[in-house]
Design a protein around this motif. Structure first.
Motif, short mmCIF file in Angstrom:
data_model
loop_
_atom_site.label_atom_id
_atom_site.label_comp_id
_atom_site.label_asym_id
_atom_site.label_seq_id
_atom_site.Cartn_x
_atom_site.Cartn_y
_atom_site.Cartn_z
N MET A 52 0.72 -1.34 -0.01
CA MET A 52 -0.15 -0.03 -0.49
C MET A 52 1.32 1.19 -0.04
N ASN A 53 0.16 2.12 -0.58
CA ASN A 53 1.42 3.89 -1.16
C ASN A 53 0.58 4.13 -0.62
N ASN A 54 0.92 4.91 0.57
CA ASN A 54 -0.29 5.69 2.04
C ASN A 54 0.33 6.95 1.73
N ASN A 55 0.99 7.75 0.45
CA ASN A 55 2.31 8.85 0.47
C ASN A 55 1.10 9.67 -0.27
N TYR A 56 0.59 9.21 -1.01
CA TYR A 56 0.48 10.55 -2.42
C TYR A 56 -0.57 11.18 -1.86
N VAL A 57 0.15 12.13 -1.73
CA VAL A 57 -1.31 13.52 -1.52
C VAL A 57 -1.67 14.21 -2.43
N GLN A 58 -2.66 14.28 -2.47
CA GLN A 58 -3.21 15.70 -3.98
C GLN A 58 -4.49 16.06 -3.37
N GLY A 59 -4.04 17.76 -3.50
CA GLY A 59 -5.05 18.11 -2.26
C GLY A 59 -5.27 18.15 -1.05
N ASN A 60 -6.57 17.95 -0.72
CA ASN A 60 -6.55 17.11 0.98
C ASN A 60 -6.66 16.23 1.48
N ARG A 61 -6.99 15.50 0.13
CA ARG A 61 -6.90 14.17 0.19
C ARG A 61 -6.00 13.29 0.42
N THR A 62 -5.80 11.24 0.47
CA THR A 62 -4.77 10.44 0.23
C THR A 62 -5.30 9.84 -0.46
N ASN A 63 -4.44 9.65 -2.05
CA ASN A 63 -5.17 7.88 -2.70
C ASN A 63 -4.37 6.87 -2.50
N GLN A 64 -4.90 5.84 -2.25
CA GLN A 64 -4.31 4.59 -2.13
C GLN A 64 -4.61 4.02 -2.78
N THR A 65 -3.17 3.46 -3.31
CA THR A 65 -2.58 2.53 -3.87
C THR A 65 -1.88 1.46 -4.32
N PHE A 66 -2.30 0.38 -5.53
CA PHE A 66 -1.39 -0.80 -4.82
C PHE A 66 -0.18 0.10 -5.51
N THR A 67 0.87 -0.65 -5.63
CA THR A 67 2.21 -0.53 -6.50
C THR A 67 3.15 -1.30 -6.41
N GLY A 68 3.78 -1.36 -7.08
CA GLY A 68 5.06 -2.33 -7.44
C GLY A 68 5.31 -3.02 -8.24
N ILE A 69 6.45 -3.88 -8.64
CA ILE A 69 6.64 -4.60 -10.34
C ILE A 69 5.23 -4.94 -10.96
N LYS A 70 4.78 -3.90 -12.45
CA LYS A 70 3.62 -4.54 -12.94
C LYS A 70 4.50 -5.64 -14.12
N LYS A 71 5.48 -5.53 -14.41
CA LYS A 71 5.93 -6.40 -16.39
C LYS A 71 7.57 -5.94 -15.62
N VAL A 72 8.05 -7.76 -15.78
CA VAL A 72 9.37 -7.95 -16.19
C VAL A 72 10.10 -8.29 -17.40
N SER A 73 10.23 -7.55 -17.95
CA SER A 73 11.03 -8.80 -19.23
C SER A 73 12.87 -8.10 -20.07
N CYS A 74 12.89 -9.74 -20.91
CA CYS A 74 14.37 -9.34 -21.67
C CYS A 74 14.20 -9.73 -23.18
N GLU A 75 14.77 -8.28 -23.66
CA GLU A 75 14.31 -8.59 -24.31
C GLU A 75 16.04 -8.00 -25.91
N GLY A 76 15.78 -8.03 -26.76
CA GLY A 76 16.68 -7.99 -27.80
C GLY A 76 17.23 -9.19 -28.24
N LEU A 77 18.79 -9.18 -27.72
CA LEU A 77 19.49 -10.36 -27.16
C LEU A 77 19.80 -11.19 -26.11
N TYR A 78 18.81 -10.55 -25.41
CA TYR A 78 18.34 -11.49 -23.91
C TYR A 78 16.86 -12.61 -24.19
N LYS A 79 16.71 -12.52 -25.22
CA LYS A 79 15.49 -13.37 -26.13
C LYS A 79 16.39 -14.38 -26.19
N LYS A 80 17.20 -14.38 -26.95
CA LYS A 80 18.38 -15.57 -27.65
C LYS A 80 19.12 -16.17 -26.73
#
Length: 199
Positions: free
Chosen positions: A4-32
């Motif tokens: 949980m990320n409780n640090n994001y303040v916009q105006g006078n309200r706190t926006n709770q969102t789930f954060t983390g790694i959404k995607k990891v990929s190995c591209e280019g020569l790492y596919k070979k």
């Protein structure tokens, strides 16, 4: 890696969102050559600052390697992150392409696979956490992540301060309005009392 990320303040309200790694990929020569991609992923996982950053913001991590020239290789780790300090409108119109941390490693050996191995090793050193007395560029990713995080926090702090000042001004205005209303009521009561005494 969801927190949980409780640090994001916009105006006078706190926006709770789930954060983390959404995607990891190995591209280019790492596919070979996926074995080199695995080495980078394993090294990245062992970096506490990188993992802390990934738990604090939405991120996509891309490991990429490309051939340059005759069998030389450029490898990179690209961490694209959701800059919560930017307004949604700014993100919509300008995108988030500048919100990334990029670290490179190079290799120039006698064949492509050995160049990729050298580039991967250089990149692993740069991804590794800072260690005192090491003659390799360890801690490079740490310093880039710290700068990105510091920039986001400075903007969020300014926004929070501006929101607090706005709230204080609104409260002062409300108090002033209440005082004026009370003074007007007291004046009306005093006038009525004066009229009643002379009737």
């Amino acid at each position: 890696m969801q927190v949980m990320n409780n640090n994001y303040v916009q105006g006078n309200r706190t926006n709770q969102t789930f954060t983390g790694i959404k995607k990891v990929s190995c591209e280019g020569l790492y596919k070979k050559y996926p074995e080199f991609g695995k080495e980078l992923v394993d090294t990245f996982k062992k970096n506490p600052k990188a993992m802390e950053f990934c738990n604090k913001y939405d991120v996509k991590v891309v490991f990429y390697a490309i051939k340059q020239g005759i069998d030389s290789v450029q490898a990179s780790v690209n961490i694209f992150y959701d800059n919560i300090a930017k307004s949604k409108l700014k993100k919509l119109f300008f995108g988030t392409s500048d919100d990334k941390v990029v670290i490179h490693g190079w290799g120039n050996e006698y064949d492509l696979k050995n160049s990729l191995a050298a580039a991967t090793n250089n990149l692993k050193s740069a991804i590794s956490p800072y260690r005192e007395g090491l003659n390799k560029p360890s801690g490079l990713l740490d310093s880039h992540i710290e700068n990105a995080d510091k920039g986001i926090q400075e903007v969020l702090d300014k926004k929070a301060k501006a929101a607090q000042e706005k709230l204080e001004k609104l409260e002062a205005k409300r108090q002033s309005k209440d005082e004026l209303k009370n003074s007007q009521t007291e004046l009306e009561e005093s006038i009525k009392d004066l009229i009643d005494k002379n009737s």
